[in-house]
Write a protein that holds these residues in place. Structure first.
Motif, PDB file in Angstrom:
ATOM      1  N   PHE A 282       0.822  -1.199   0.000  1.00 21.31           N
ATOM      2  CA  PHE A 282       0.000   0.000   0.000  1.00 21.31           C
ATOM      3  C   PHE A 282       0.856   1.248   0.000  1.00 21.31           C
ATOM      4  N   ARG A 283       1.873   1.207   0.876  1.00 20.48           N
ATOM      5  CA  ARG A 283       2.783   2.353   0.921  1.00 20.48           C
ATOM      6  C   ARG A 283       3.556   2.465  -0.380  1.00 20.48           C
TER       7      ARG A 283
ATOM      8  N   LEU B  23       1.254  -6.692  -8.948  1.00 19.95           N
ATOM      9  CA  LEU B  23       0.894  -5.274  -8.923  1.00 19.95           C
ATOM     10  C   LEU B  23       2.132  -4.404  -8.856  1.00 19.95           C
ATOM     11  N   VAL B  24       3.082  -4.824  -8.056  1.00 20.60           N
ATOM     12  CA  VAL B  24       4.316  -4.040  -7.946  1.00 20.60           C
ATOM     13  C   VAL B  24       5.078  -4.074  -9.251  1.00 20.60           C
ATOM     14  N   ILE B  25       5.016  -5.202  -9.903  1.00 25.23           N
ATOM     15  CA  ILE B  25       5.679  -5.292 -11.214  1.00 25.23           C
ATOM     16  C   ILE B  25       5.054  -4.271 -12.162  1.00 25.23           C
ATOM     17  N   LEU B  26       3.742  -4.247 -12.131  1.00 19.54           N
ATOM     18  CA  LEU B  26       3.048  -3.285 -12.985  1.00 19.54           C
ATOM     19  C   LEU B  26       3.452  -1.852 -12.616  1.00 19.54           C
ATOM     20  N   MET B  27       3.537  -1.607 -11.303  1.00 15.60           N
ATOM     21  CA  MET B  27       3.947  -0.279 -10.866  1.00 15.60           C
ATOM     22  C   MET B  27       5.356   0.039 -11.355  1.00 15.60           C
TER      23      MET B  27
ATOM     24  N   ILE C  87      -5.170  -3.068  -5.589  1.00 12.51           N
ATOM     25  CA  ILE C  87      -4.574  -3.588  -4.368  1.00 12.51           C
ATOM     26  C   ILE C  87      -5.658  -3.988  -3.384  1.00 12.51           C
ATOM     27  N   MET C  88      -6.642  -3.137  -3.323  1.00 16.43           N
ATOM     28  CA  MET C  88      -7.703  -3.439  -2.354  1.00 16.43           C
ATOM     29  C   MET C  88      -8.522  -4.636  -2.825  1.00 16.43           C
ATOM     30  N   LEU C  89      -8.773  -4.691  -4.128  1.00 15.07           N
ATOM     31  CA  LEU C  89      -9.548  -5.802  -4.659  1.00 15.07           C
ATOM     32  C   LEU C  89      -8.856  -7.140  -4.440  1.00 15.07           C
ATOM     33  N   THR C  90      -7.552  -7.160  -4.653  1.00 18.32           N
ATOM     34  CA  THR C  90      -6.861  -8.433  -4.542  1.00 18.32           C
ATOM     35  C   THR C  90      -6.460  -8.756  -3.125  1.00 18.32           C
TER      36      THR C  90
END
Lengths: 473, 636, 163, 101, 494
Positions: free
Chosen positions: C28-29, D30-34, C73-76
Motif C-alpha cells: 500500500f505504501r 501489482l508491484v511489477i506493474l507499478m 490492491i484493495m480488490l486483490t
C-alpha cells in the motif's frame, strides 16, 4: 490528408464497431462471426482499389505503397482465416463473442497500420493497439492458464514497450524528429553515424521489436503464451503478430536506419543463428503440440531473420514471401489442431496417436503443414526456404545459411515426430473428428495455399518483390 | 561350326533346366539322354575339328568374333580359336565327359537330383569347352568362372550334407583367390597392351614389346589363376575337400578336366609366360614342390577319393613342372624359339592327356567300389578283388599307369616331364623323382587296402543287397578308360602339338632315366605290397615311429587350420573385421547417434531455462540487450 | 539557478520514491510512493518547461493509474502478504546496474546538439497544433489511440466481468 | 555545474534502472506493474528533456501518447491481474508457472 | 515442344497415387491392380523411350523446358541423356516390380501403394530433371514416402531407422542446397547442361569451386553411400518392408551416384580431378570395409545391405577414376547393382514371408522346401559376386578396366587392385550366406513352407532375365551410357 488512403483501416475499424453493436441486437450469436468474416471483404476491396498508388498522407506519417497494401491483404487474409477457425471455438466465450471478434479485428487494424505508418509515434501507438488487443485475446479464456499467459504477455510486452520507447527516445533525441524519413536525413546530414546514443537506440529497438518477432533471447514469453492462449489466438499470434513485427522492422530499419553505419544486419544475423538453433533444439523436447509449435515459430523467426540480416531488396522480398508461406502453413497447422483438439480436448502430442485413422483428412492436413514447416517439397515452406536461403547466399551470409540448413534438418526430427505419432500410433479411441464448416473452409484454403505455393510460387513471389521494391534506394 | 561344340551342351543344359525339369520331372532319364546326345555331338565335332586343324594352315581355325563392348577406344571382341592345342583339349574333354556321363547314368540312378545333375554336367562341359576355345583372355575368364561355378554346384550337389556345402564354398572361394590375380593380370595386360587377344599378346611378348616387370607381374598373375584352379600349393586345400561331390564329378571335373584348366591356361599362355624368366621359374618351383608336397599327404589319407585327389594335385604339379622346366630352358637360352615353346606345351599337355584317362578311370573305379560298399573309407573296405573283378582289373591298370610303369600311358608322359626337368631344373628333378616312388606307393596302398585282404566293412557297412559287381553301364566306361590308360601314351600327341618328339616303343627303355623312374615305381609298389599286401610291416607302428611327421601329414600340414581357422576366422573375421564392426557401431554410427543424443539432450537442458517465471523472461531480455552491446563493443 | 535547485530536489525525491516503491514490503505504501514519484516527475516536467505535460502527468498518472492500482490492491487483498522480493533479487540488481552504467556511458559519451535557452512559449498551443493541425501527422496517432482505448476498454470489461 | 540535458537523461536512466529492478525482483504482480509505470515515466523524462533541449514539440506529443498507452495498459493489466486473482487467489508472479519447459 | 514423354512417365505414378487415394471402395485388390497398371504403363513408356532414343546424339533428348520461377531463374526443365536413360528405365522397372513384390501387403493397403507411387515419381524426377532446383525438389520429394513406408510397414526398429534415413538425407541435401545456391550466384543459372558446359573450374577461384563441389557432393556421398556416411543404410534396409528395400537398394542409392556424375563431376571436372585421390581412397575403403562388415552380419537383410556399401564403392571408384570406360562401368554397375540387389532383397523378402525368419543362424537347408527361391537367390548371389555372364561381372570388369587404365589419378592401379579384393570377399560372404541359408540338412520347422507362387516366379525370373541380358550383352546399355559420359569428360579427353 487523403482519408481515402486510410479507408481499409477505417472500414476495418468500423467493422469491429459494427460487430460490437450488432451484439446488442441479435440473439443468434453465430452470425457475428460470419458478419466479421464477410465484412472483411470491404477493407479488402478498399485495399485492392488502392493498389498501385504510392502516396503518403498525414504529413508523411502514413504511406500507402505496395508494401503496406501487401501487408493489408496479408493481415486481412490471416484475420479471415483466424476468424473462420474461431467460429466453433468462440462458443467457449459465451457472452463475449462479439468482443472476441472485435478484438481480432482491432488487432488486425493495428497491424495494418504498423505496416503503413512511417512515424515513430504512430508506430508506437499502432504497436500498442495490436499488443493490447492480443493481451486481452490471450487472456480471453479466463481460465488459469489463459489468464496467466495473458498476464505474462502483457507484463513482458510492457517491458519491451518501455525498452523500445527508450530506443525511440534516443533516436528522437539525436535527430529531433519522429519521422522515419527525417531520421534518415538527420543521421546522414549531421554525421550521427558513430554516435553511441544512436547505436544504443538501435540496440534497444532491436530488442523491442525482437520481442514481437520472438527472436532469442527476447522470445521467452512465446511458449507459455502460445500454450495458454486460445488456440486460434495462438495461431494469430504466431503468424500475424510476428509478421507485423517484421513489417515494422523492415519499415523502420530500411527507411530510418538504412544509412546507419552500424551494421544492424550483422546483429540480426547473429540473432538469427541463435534464434533458429534455440528454437529448434528446445522444440525437440516438447510434448505439448502448441508449445512445440511455439518453439517452432521461434525457429521460423530465425529463418525469417536471414531476410533482415541480408540487407538487400531481394532479401526483403524473400522475407515477405517467407512470411506469407509461413502464415499459410502455420495457420493450417493450428487450424488442424483446433479441429482435432475440439474433439480430443488435449494438446498433448501423445493424444494425437493414430489420428490418421480417426480423422484422416485433418491428420493429413496437419502432416502437410508440418512437412511444409520442415521445408520439404512440394510445399510452400520449401519454396520459402529456397528463396530466403538464396538471398542469404547472395548476400554472402554463407555461414548463416549453413547454420539454417542444419537447423532445418534438426527441425525435421520434431515435426516428423508428430507425423509419426499420427500415422503410426494406435488410435486412442475410434471416435472420429468432425469440425465446423468454418474450420473446414479455413483448413482447405490454407492447405491448398501451401500446395499451390509449393508448386507455383511465382505469382506470390512477384507480389513480394513488388512489395519489397519500395525499399529500393 | 566350332561354336556348336560349345553350344550343344549349353543347349542341353537349357533344355534340361527349362523344359525337362519343370515339365517332365517324372522321367529323369530323358535329361541323361539329352546330355549324352549333346556330348556325342560335341565329340564328333571335336574329332572333326581335330582332323581339320591338322590339315589347316598353321594348324589354326579361327571364327568370327562379335563386339562385346565398345566405349571410345576400348573395344572388346569375343571369338574362338581352334588350334592343335585346343583340338587336343576338346577331344579329351568330350571323350572323358561322354564316358563319365554314361557311367553317371548307372551311378546316379535313383538320386533325387538326377536331372539337375545332368543339367550341371552339361553346363560344365559347355563351359570347359568354351574355356578351351576362347581366343581372348576375357572370354576365357568368363568360362573359367563358369567351370568354377559348375564345380561349386556339383561339389555341393548333395547340399543337405553340411560337409558338401562347406566344401563347395571352399572350392569357390579358394579358387577365386587365385582368380583375383588372374583378373588383375588380365586388366593389367589390357591396360598395357590394349588387347585381350591371346595371339596378339603372344606376338607382343615375343617381339619384346611386352616385357620387363610388366610381363613378369602379368604372367605371375595369370599363373595365380592357374594355381587356384589346378589346386597347386598354396591354394591346394580345396581339392581334397571337393571329393564331397558325386564321384563322376570328381572324375570329370576334379581329375580330368577343370583342374587341368590351370595347366591348360599356362600352356595356352606359355609363349608369354615363358618370356619372363622369373615367372616361369615360379611356375616350375610351384609345380615341382606341389608334386611332392601333395604326394606326401596322399601317403596317409584313408579316404580313397582323397588319395586320388592328392594324387591329382601331385600330377598337376608335374605338368606345371614340365612347363616350367622347358620354359626355364627357353628363358635361359638353352632352348631356342619355336621348338622350345611347342615342346613345353607338348610335354605338359601330353601328361594332361594321359592323366585324364587313367585318373578318371581311377575315380570311376573308386566310385564303383563305393557303389558296392557305400563308403570311400579304405579302412572299411578290403577283399573287393573277388566281388568286383572288373573294377579290380581296371583299377590296377589305372594305378600302374599312374605309377608310370612301362608301357602304360603314364610312363610316356611322365618320362617326358622328367626328362625336361632333369635337363633344366636339376633340383626339382630330384623332387619329382622321389614323387614317382611315393606315387607308386600310395596307389598300391590303395589297391591293397581296397581289393586285397578281408572285407572290413562289416554287415551294416555294405549295401542292403550285399557286395556285388557294378552294373554294365558302370563297367563299360571303366573298360574303355582302361584301354585308353594303356594306349593313350602311344598316341602321337606331342607330334600333333608340333613338338619334335621321337617316340620309340622300346627305345624308351634305353635311357637311364627311364630305368631310374621305373625302378623307383616298382620299389614303391613293392613297399606297398610289403606293408599292406603281406602286412610284413605294420603301418601303425611305422606311423607311430614317425610320430610328428605322421601327424603333420594326416593333418595336411595344418593348412586347413592355418587358412580357415587361423587366418580367415580368427585373423580376418573375428579379428580385423570384428574391429571394423566395433568401429562401425561405436565410432561411425556412434558419432551419428551421439550427435543426435547431444542435440536432444541439449533441448532437454535448454528447456529448463524456460522456467515459467516471467521475471526470468524479463531478465533474459535485458541480458540480451547487454549481450548485444557487448558484442558491438567487441566487434567494432 | 532556481531551476537547478528544483531539479536536484525533485530528482532526489523521485529517485527516493521510486526506490521506495521497489523496496517497500508494504504494498500500500509502495503505491503511495509511486504516486509521490509521479508527482515529482510532474515537477521535473515543469523544470523542463513542459507545463501541459505536467498537468497531464498529474491527471493521468496520479489520477488515473494511481487510483486504479490502489483499487486493484484493495480488490486483490494482497496487502497482508506485502510485496516481498523474489529469488532474482541479485541478478536483477546486477542487470539493473549494468544497464544503468551502459546508459550513463551512452549519455555521457554522446555529443548532443543542445539548445541551452529555455523555450519561451507555453507548450499547450504548440502541442494542440502538432496534434490536430494535420501537417504533422500526429492526428493519425491520435486516431489510432482512439482505437487503442476502445480495445483497452473492451478488454478490461471482458476480462473483469465474470461469466 | 549547471543542470543540463545529461542530468535529465541520467535521472531518467536511474529511474528506468530502478523500475527495471522492480520488474525483475518483486514478486507481487501489482508491484511489477507499478515498476513498469516507473520505467515508462523514465522514458517520458528523456523524451521531454530532448524536447526541451532541441525545442521540438513532438517529444512532448510522444509523451502524451505514452501516457495514454500506459493508462490503457495499466487498465488491461489490472484487469488481467484481477482475473487471475479470481482463479488463483494470488498475485505472486513466482507462482504463475502453470506453463513452463 | 514434342509430346511430353518425360512428364508423363514421371508423373504417372503420382497420378496413380492420387487415383488410389480417391478410389472408392476399399477393395485391396483393385488398389493393387491400379498401382500395377500405372507403374506398368510408366515402365512401358520408358521402354519406348529407350527404343526411340537417338544413339548418335550426346545431348539430352525428349527435352521439355518451361520457365517456372523467374525470380531465381528456375525452369521446369526435363530431359534424358545417355546417363539418365538407363536409370529411368531401371526405376520404372523396379517401380513396377516393387508393386508386384508388395502384392501380399494387407495393412493399410491404400496408403501403402499411394506412398510407393509417390516415391517412384520422386526418384524418376531426379533422373529426368535438368534444372538444379527441380532436381533438388524431386530429391527431397522422396523423403516423406520413404519415411512413411519404413516407419509404418517396416519391421524391427523401424521408427529409428526411418527417422535416421530422413535426417541423414536431409542433412546431405541441406548442404547440397547451399552448394546449389552458391553455384547459382556464381554462374547465374540452374541449368545443369549449361552449367556443365561453362567450365566453371577455370572461371571460379579454386577455393570457391572446391567449396561448392564439396557442399554438393556431401548429399550424394550420403545417398550412395560412401564410408563413413553409410550407417543409415543397413538400418533403413533392414527395417524397411521388402518392396521398399528393393526400391532403396535398387534405385534410391543410384540417385547418389547419378548426382555425383551429373552435378558434382559434371560441373566441376577439374575440381573432381584435384580431389579424385581422396574419393578413390574412400571408395577402396568402402569396398573393403563394406565387405568386411558384411562378413560379420547374421541378419540376412543387413548382410545384403552392407554388401551394397561394398558394391557402391566400385561405383565411386569408377566415377573418380575419371575415365570414360570407368565411368561407363560405374553407371552400368549402378544399373546392375540395382537389379541384382533389388532381386536379392526381393528374395530375402520371400524367404522372410515364408519362414518369418531372417536370422541366418536360424535358417538352413531351405533348398529342399523352396527350390525355386533357392535357385533364384543363388543366381542373384552369384551375380552379386560378379560371376561372368551376369551383369555384375560386366559392370565390374568395365569399371576395373577403366579405373586401372585411368591416367587421371596417381597410383590408381594399386587402388583398383585393392578394390578387386572386394570381389574375393564378395564370394566369401555371398557363398557363406547361401550355404547357411539354403544348404545343409533341412530343418523340420520349415517343413511345409511354400515355394514361390506364380506371381513371385514371374517377377523374379524377370529380374534374372535382365541380369543375364546385361551380363551377356552389356552393349545394350553401354552404347547408351557412353553418350552421357562423353560430354562430361570432354575436358580431359577432348
Amino acid at each position: 490528408m487523403d482519408l481515402y488512403l486510410l479507408s481499409p483501416v477505417i472500414s476495418l475499424l468500423a467493422l469491429a464497431l459494427v460487430v460490437i453493436l450488432l451484439d446488442l441486437f441479435i440473439r443468434r450469436k453465430w452470425i457475428l462471426g460470419w458478419v466479421s468474416i464477410i465484412g472483411l471483404i470491404v477493407p479488402v476491396i478498399f485495399t485492392l482499389s488502392l493498389w498501385g498508388r504510392n502516396e503518403t498522407s498525414f504529413g508523411g506519417a502514413l504511406a500507402v505503397d505496395h508494401f503496406s497494401l501487401f501487408f493489408h491483404l496479408f493481415f486481412l487474409g490471416v484475420a479471415a482465416l483466424v476468424l473462420l477457425s474461431s467460429t466453433e471455438y468462440a462458443r467457449k466465450f459465451a457472452a463475449f463473442r462479439a468482443e472476441y471478434y472485435a478484438l481480432i479485428l482491432l488487432a488486425a487494424t493495428g497491424m495494418m497500420l504498423l505496416a503503413s505508418t512511417r512515424e515513430l509515434i504512430s508506430i508506437f501507438v499502432a504497436l500498442e493497439l495490436t499488443g493490447i488487443s492480443l493481451y486481452v485475446l490471450t487472456g480471453f479464456l479466463k481460465d488459469p492458464k489463459s489468464s496467466e499467459a495473458g498476464l505474462k504477455y502483457l507484463l513482458l510486452g510492457a517491458v519491451a514497450s518501455a525498452v523500445f520507447l527508450y530506443g525511440m527516445a534516443l533516436v528522437f533525441g539525436l535527430t529531433g524528429t519522429t519521422y522515419l524519413e527525417g531520421i534518415a536525413a538527420a543521421i546522414s546530414a549531421e554525421g550521427l553515424l558513430d554516435s553511441p546514443a544512436l547505436l544504443m537506440g538501435i540496440v534497444l529497438l532491436v530488442a523491442g521489436f525482437g520481442f514481437k518477432i520472438a527472436a532469442v533471447p527476447f522470445q521467452m514469453w512465446v511458449p507459455d503464451v502460445y500454450e495458454g492462449a486460445p488456440t486460434p489466438i495462438t495461431a494469430y499470434l504466431s503468424v500475424a503478430s510476428k509478421a507485423a513485427g517484421f513489417a515494422v522492422i523492415l519499415r523502420v530499419f530500411y527507411e530510418a536506419l538504412g544509412p546507419a553505419s552500424l551494421d544492424w544486419g550483422m546483429i540480426f544475423a547473429v540473432l538469427a543463428a541463435i534464434t533458429m538453433t534455440v528454437g529448434n533444439i528446445v522444440a525437440i523436447a516438447q510434448k505439448n503440440i502448441k508449445r512445440m509449435l511455439g518453439y517452432s515459430s521461434i525457429a521460423q523467426a530465425g529463418y525469417l531473420m536471414i531476410g533482415l540480416a541480408a540487407v538487400t531488396t531481394e532479401a526483403s522480398s524473400a522475407l515477405i514471401f517467407f512470411l506469407a508461406c509461413y502464415a499459410l502453413t502455420n495457420l493450417g497447422a493450428f487450424i488442424a489442431i483446433i479441429a482435432i483438439s475440439n474433439k480430443i480436448d488435449s494438446d498433448e502430442i501423445s493424444d494425437y496417436s493414430g489420428m490418421v485413422r480417426r480423422a484422416p483428412l485433418y491428420a493429413l492436413a496437419l502432416a502437410l503443414c508440418l512437412i511444409s514447416l520442415t521445408g520439404i517439397p512440394p510445399t510452400a515452406g520449401f519454396m520459402a526456404k529456397i528463396y530466403i536461403f538464396s538471398a542469404g547466399v547472395n548476400a554472402e551470409l554463407l555461414w548463416l545459411v549453413i547454420i539454417a540448413v542444419i537447423n532445418s534438418v534438426i527441425s525435421a526430427y520434431y515435426y516428423l515426430r508428430v507425423v509419426r505419432v499420427m500415422f503410426l500410433g494406435e488410435p486412442v479411441s475410434k471416435e472420429g473428428v468432425h469440425a465446423s464448416s468454418g474450420l473446414r473452409i479455413a483448413l482447405s484454403l490454407s492447405c491448398l495455399g501451401v500446395l499451390l505455393l509449393g508448386i507455383y510460387p511465382w505469382m506470390l513471389m512477384k507480389f513480394a518483390e513488388t512489395a519489397a521494391g519500395i525499399f529500393l534506394p | 561350326m566350332i561354336f556348336a561344340i560349345i553350344l550343344l551342351p549349353l543347349f542341353s543344359f537349357l533344355v534340361i533346366s527349362f523344359v525337362l525339369r519343370p515339365f517332365f520331372n517324372n522321367r529323369p532319364q530323358l535329361s541323361a539322354y539329352t546330355t549324352i546326345c549333346a556330348i556325342v555331338g560335341s565329340l564328333i565335332l571335336s574329332i572333326w575339328a581335330l582332323i581339320s586343324v591338322s590339315g589347316a594352315e598353321n594348324h589354326v581355325l579361327t571364327s568370327t568374333s562379335y563386339q562385346w563392348l565398345a566405349i571410345g577406344d576400348t573395344v572388346i571382341n569375343i571369338g574362338i580359336t581352334m588350334d592343335s592345342l585346343a583340338a587336343i583339349m576338346v577331344v579329351t574333354v568330350s571323350t572323358i565327359s561322354l564316358l563319365v556321363q554314361i557311367y553317371s547314368i548307372g551311378y546316379m540312378k535313383g538320386d533325387g537330383g538326377f536331372a539337375r545333375y545332368f543339367a550341371f554336367m552339361s553346363l560344365f562341359t559347355a563351359s570347359m569347352l568354351g574355356l578351351v576355345l576362347a581366343d581372348n583372355l576375357l572370354f576365357l575368364f568368363l568360362f573359367w568362372e563358369g567351370v568354377g561355378l559348375c564345380s561349386y554346384l556339383l561339389i555341393g550337389f548333395w547340399f543337405h550334407k553340411p560337409e558338401a556345402a562347406r566344401a563347395a564354398m571352399k572350392a569357390f572361394v579358394v579358387t577365386r583367390l587365385g582368380d583375383f590375380g588372374f583378373l588383375v593380370a588380365i586388366i593389367f595386360l589390357y591396360v598395357k597392351t590394349g588387347t585381350f587377344d591371346i595371339g596378339e599378346l603372344h606376338e607382343l611378348a615375343l617381339a619384346g614389346v611386352l616385357g620387363g616387370s610388366t610381363l613378369t607381374l602379368a604372367a605371375i598373375g595369370i599363373f595365380s589363376g592357374a594355381v587356384g584352379k589346378s589346386g597347386q600349393f598354396p591354394l591346394h586345400t580345396w581339392l581334397p575337400d571337393a571329393m564331397e561331390g558325386p564321384t563322376p564329378v570328381s572324375a570329370l571335373i576334379h581329375a580330368a578336366t577343370m583342374v587341368t584348366a590351370g595347366v591348360y591356361l599356362v600352356a595356352r599362355m606359355f609363349p608369354m609366360i615363358a618370356s619372363s624368366e622369373t615367372a616361369i621359374t615360379v611356375v616350375a618351383i610351384i609345380g615341382g614342390f606341389t608334386a611332392i608336397f601333395a604326394a606326401t599327404m596322399g601317403l596317409v589319407a584313408t579316404d580313397i577319393k582323397r588319395v586320388l585327389a592328392y594324387s591329382t594335385i601331385s600330377q598337376l604339379g608335374y605338368m606345371m613342372l614340365g612347363l616350367g622346366a622347358v620354359g626355364i630352358g627357353y628363358a635361359s637360352g638353352h632352348l631356342d624359339g619355336h621348338h622350345a615353346l611347342t615342346l613345353g606345351v607338348a610335354v605338359a599337355i601330353f601328361h594332361l592327356f594321359t592323366h585324364a584317362f587313367f585318373k578318371s578311370l581311377l575315380f570311376l573305379g573308386s566310385g564303383s567300389t563305393s557303389h558296392a560298399t557305400g563308403t570311400f573309407d579304405m579302412r572299411k573296405m578290403g577283399g573287393l578283388r573277388k566281388v568286383q573283378p572288373w573294377t579290380y582289373v581296371t583299377f590296377v591298370i589305372g594305378s600302374l599307369s599312374l605309377a608310370g610303369i612301362w608301357p602304360l600311358a603314364g610312363f610316356w608322359s611322365k618320362e617326358g616331364i622328367l626328362h625336361e626337368a632333369h635337363a633344366y631344373t636339376p633340383v626339382l628333378f630330384w623332387l619329382a623323382i622321389i614323387t614317382v616312388f611315393m606315387t607308386a606307393f600310395y596307389m598300391f596302398r590303395v589297391v591293397f587296402l581296397t581289393f586285397h585282404g578281408e572285407y572290413r566293412g562289416g554287415k551294416e557297412g555294405s549295401h542292403s543287397h550285399g557286395l556285388h559287381e557294378s552294373p554294365k553301364i558302370i563297367i563299360i566306361p571303366l573298360v574303355i578308360l582302361a584301354i585308353f590308360a594303356v594306349i593313350a601314351g602311344w598316341l602321337p600327341v606331342g607330334d600333333f602339338l608340333g613338338a619334335d618328339v621321337n617316340f620309340s616303343f622300346f627305345g624308351a627303355l634305353t635311357s637311364w632315366l627311364a630305368w631310374v623312374s621305373l625302378s623307383l615305381g616298382i620299389a614303391g609298389i613293392l613297399l606297398a605290397y610289403i606293408i599292406y599286401g603281406r602286412k610284413l610291416l605294420s603301418a601303425k607302428s611305422i606311423g607311430q615311429s614317425l610320430g610328428p611327421v605322421y601327424t603333420l601329414l594326416i593333418r595336411k600340414y595344418f593348412f586347413d587350420e592355418l587358412y580357415e581357422r587361423f587366418f580367415v576366422m580368427r585373423f580376418l573375421v573375428d579379428g580385423i573385421f570384428a574391429a571394423f564392426q566395433w568401429v562401425d557401431t561405436y565410432i561411425v554410427d556412434g558419432s551419428v547417434n551421439g550427435i543426435a543424443t547431444i542435440t536432444v539432450a541439449g533441448g532437454k537442458v535448454m528447456r529448463k531455462l524456460e522456467t515459467g517465471q516471467l521475471q526470468v523472461y524479463g531478465l533474459a531480455i535485458f541480458i540480451g540487450i547487454l549481450a548485444i552491446v557487448a558484442f558491438l563493443l567487441i566487434f567494432s | 539557478m532556481g531551476l537547478d535547485i528544483a531539479f536536484w530536489v525533485l530528482a532526489v525525491v523521485s529517485v527516493g520514491a521510486a526506490l521506495a516503491v521497489v523496496l517497500m514490503r508494504d504494498i500500500f505504501r509502495a503505491a503511495l510512493f509511486l504516486v509521490l514519484c509521479f508527482f515529482t516527475v510532474a515537477g521535473i516536467y515543469i523544470t523542463l518547461s513542459a507545463d501541459f505535460l505536467a498537468g497531464a502527468q498529474v491527471l493521468i498518472y496520479v489520477g488515473a493509474i494511481g487510483v486504479l492500482i490502489i483499487f486493484a490492491i484493495m480488490l486483490t487483498r494482497e496487502s497482508r502478504r506485502g510485496s516481498p522480493s523474489g529469488r532474482l533479487r541479485l541478478p536483477a540488481l546486477l542487470i539493473g546496474l549494468l544497464f544503468l552504467v551502459t546508459m550513463v556511458f551512452v549519455v555521457v559519451s554522446t555529443d548532443w546538439h543542445v539548445i541551452a535557452e529555455l523555450p519561451t512559449e507555453p507548450t499547450t498551443t504548440a502541442i494542440a497544433q502538432a496534434l490536430f493541425s494535420g501537417e504533422d501527422g500526429f492526428v493519425l496517432a491520435f486516431e489510432i489511440a482512439a482505437a487503442l482505448l476502445l480495445a483497452a476498454i473492451i478488454g478490461a470489461i471482458v476480462l473483469v466481468r465474470e461469466k | 555545474m549547471a543542470v543540463g540535458l545529461e542530468h535529465f537523461l541520467i535521472l531518467s536512466a536511474v529511474l528506468f534502472a530502478i523500475g527495471l529492478y522492480g520488474v525483475l525482483a518483486k514478486r507481487n504482480a501489482l508491484v511489477i506493474l507499478m515498476s513498469i509505470e516507473i520505467m515508462l515515466t523514465a522514458v517520458n523524462i528523456t523524451m521531454v528533456a530532448f524536447s526541451r533541449y532541441s525545442h521540438v514539440i513532438s517529444g512532448q506529443v510522444f509523451v502524451i501518447f505514452i501516457m495514454v498507452v500506459a493508462a490503457a495498459e495499466a487498465a488491461v493489466g489490472l484487469a488481467l491481474i484481477i482475473a487471475i486473482y479470481r482463479s488463483r487467489k494470488t498475485v505472486d508472479a513466482e507462482k504463475f508457472d502453470l506453463m513452463k519447459w | 515442344m514434342d509430346f511430353p514423354y518425360l512428364s508423363i512417365i514421371v508423373f504417372l505414378p503420382v497420378i496413380g497415387a492420387i487415383v488410389i487415394a480417391l478410389l472408392p471402395g476399399a477393395n485391396p485388390r483393385r488398389i493393387k491392380l491400379a498401382a500395377a497398371a500405372f507403374t506398368a504403363v510408366s515402365f512401358f513408356l520408358s521402354l519406348a523411350l529407350f527404343s526411340m532414343f537417338d544413339r548418335s546424339l550426346d545431348g539430352p533428348q525428349f527435352v521439355e523446358q518451361l520457365s517456372w520461377i523467374p525470380a531465381i531463374n528456375v525452369q521446369y526443365f526435363m530431359g534424358v541423356d545417355g546417363l539418365s536413360l538407363p536409370l529411368v528405365l531401371l526405376t520404372t522397372f523396379i517401380g513396377f516390380v516393387a508393386v508386384l513384390v508388395s502384392w501380399n501387403i494387407d495393412l493399410r493397403v491404400r496408403e501403402y501403394f499411394a506412398w510407393l507411387l509417390v516415391l517412384e515419381t520422386g526418384i524418376l524426377g531426379v533422373f529426368c530433371s535438368l534444372d538444379l532446383i527441380l532436381f533438388f525438389i524431386f530429391w527431397e520429394v522422396e523423403l516423406i514416402p520413404m519415411y512413411m513406408l519404413i516407419s509404418i510397414w517396416g519391421t524391427g526398429r523401424k521408427e529409428y531407422s526411418a527417422i535416421k534415413f530422413v535426417l541423414y538425407t536431409l542433412f546431405g541435401s541441406a548442404f547440397m542446397l547451399v552448394g546449389i545456391l552458391l553455384l547459382y550466384f556464381q554462374a547465374g543459372t540452374f541449368d545443369m547442361i549449361a552449367l556443365a558446359g561453362m567450365g566453371l573450374d577455370s572461371i571460379l577461384s579454386s577455393m570457391m569451386a572446391a567449396a561448392i563441389f564439396f557442399l554438393i557432393i556431401i548429399a550424394y556421398a550420403i545417398k550412395l553411400p560412401i564410408f563413413p556416411f553409410h550407417t543409415w543404410l543397413p538400418d533403413a534396409h533392414t527395417d524397411a518392408p521388402t518392396a521398399v528395400s528393393v526400391v532403396l537398394a535398387g534405385v534410391l542409392l543410384k540417385m547418389g551416384g547419378y548426382g555425383m556424375i551429373r552435378v558434382a563431376v559434371g560441373i566441376f571436372p577439374e575440381t573432381a580431378h584435384s580431389y579424385a585421390p581422396l574419393f578413390v581412397v574412400v571408395a577402396v575403403i568402402g569396398v573393403i570395409y563394406g565387405a568386411a562388415m558384411t562378413l560379420r552380419q547374421t541378419d540376412l537383410k543387413k548382410l545384403i545391405a552392407y554388401s551394397s556399401v561394398s558394391h557402391m564403392g566400385f561405383v565411386l571408384l569408377g566415377i573418380f577414376a575419371l575415365s570414360q570406360v570407368s565411368m561407363t562401368g560405374a553407371v552400368l554397375q549402378m544399373v546392375s547393382h540395382g537389379i541384382i540387389t533389388g532381386l536379392l532383397f526381393a528374395m530375402v523378402g520371400l524367404v522372410y514371408s515364408k519362414t518369418h525368419e531372417r536370422s541366418i543362424p536360424k535358417l538352413g537347408g531351405l533348398v529342399r522346401q523352396m527350390p525355386v527361391i533357392a535357385v533364384v537367390f543363388s543366381v542373384a548371389g552369384l551375380a552379386a559376386l560378379g560371376l561372368p555372364g551376369t551383369s555384375g561381372f560386366a559392370a565390374e570388369i568395365i569399371t576395373f578396366l577403366g579405373s586401372f587404365g585411368s591416367t587421371m589419378v596417381p597410383g590408381i592401379h594399386i587402388y583398383t587392385i585393392l578394390a578387386i579384393t572386394g570381389i574375393v570377399l564378395g564370394a566369401g560372404y555371398i557363398l557363406w550366406m547361401l550355404r547357411r541359408v539354403f544348404y545343409g540338412p533341412p530343418r523340420d520347422e520349415y517343413n511345409g513352407v511354400p515355394d514361390a507362387d506364380k506371381l513371385e516366379k514371374a517377377y523374379i525370373f524377370a529380374f534374372v532375365a535382365v541380369i543375364m541380358l546385361i551380363g551377356l550383352y552389356p552393349r545394350i546399355l553401354t552404347d547408351v551410357i557412353k553418350l552421357g559420359i562423353q560430354p562430361i569428360l570432354g575436358v580431359f579427353y577432348g
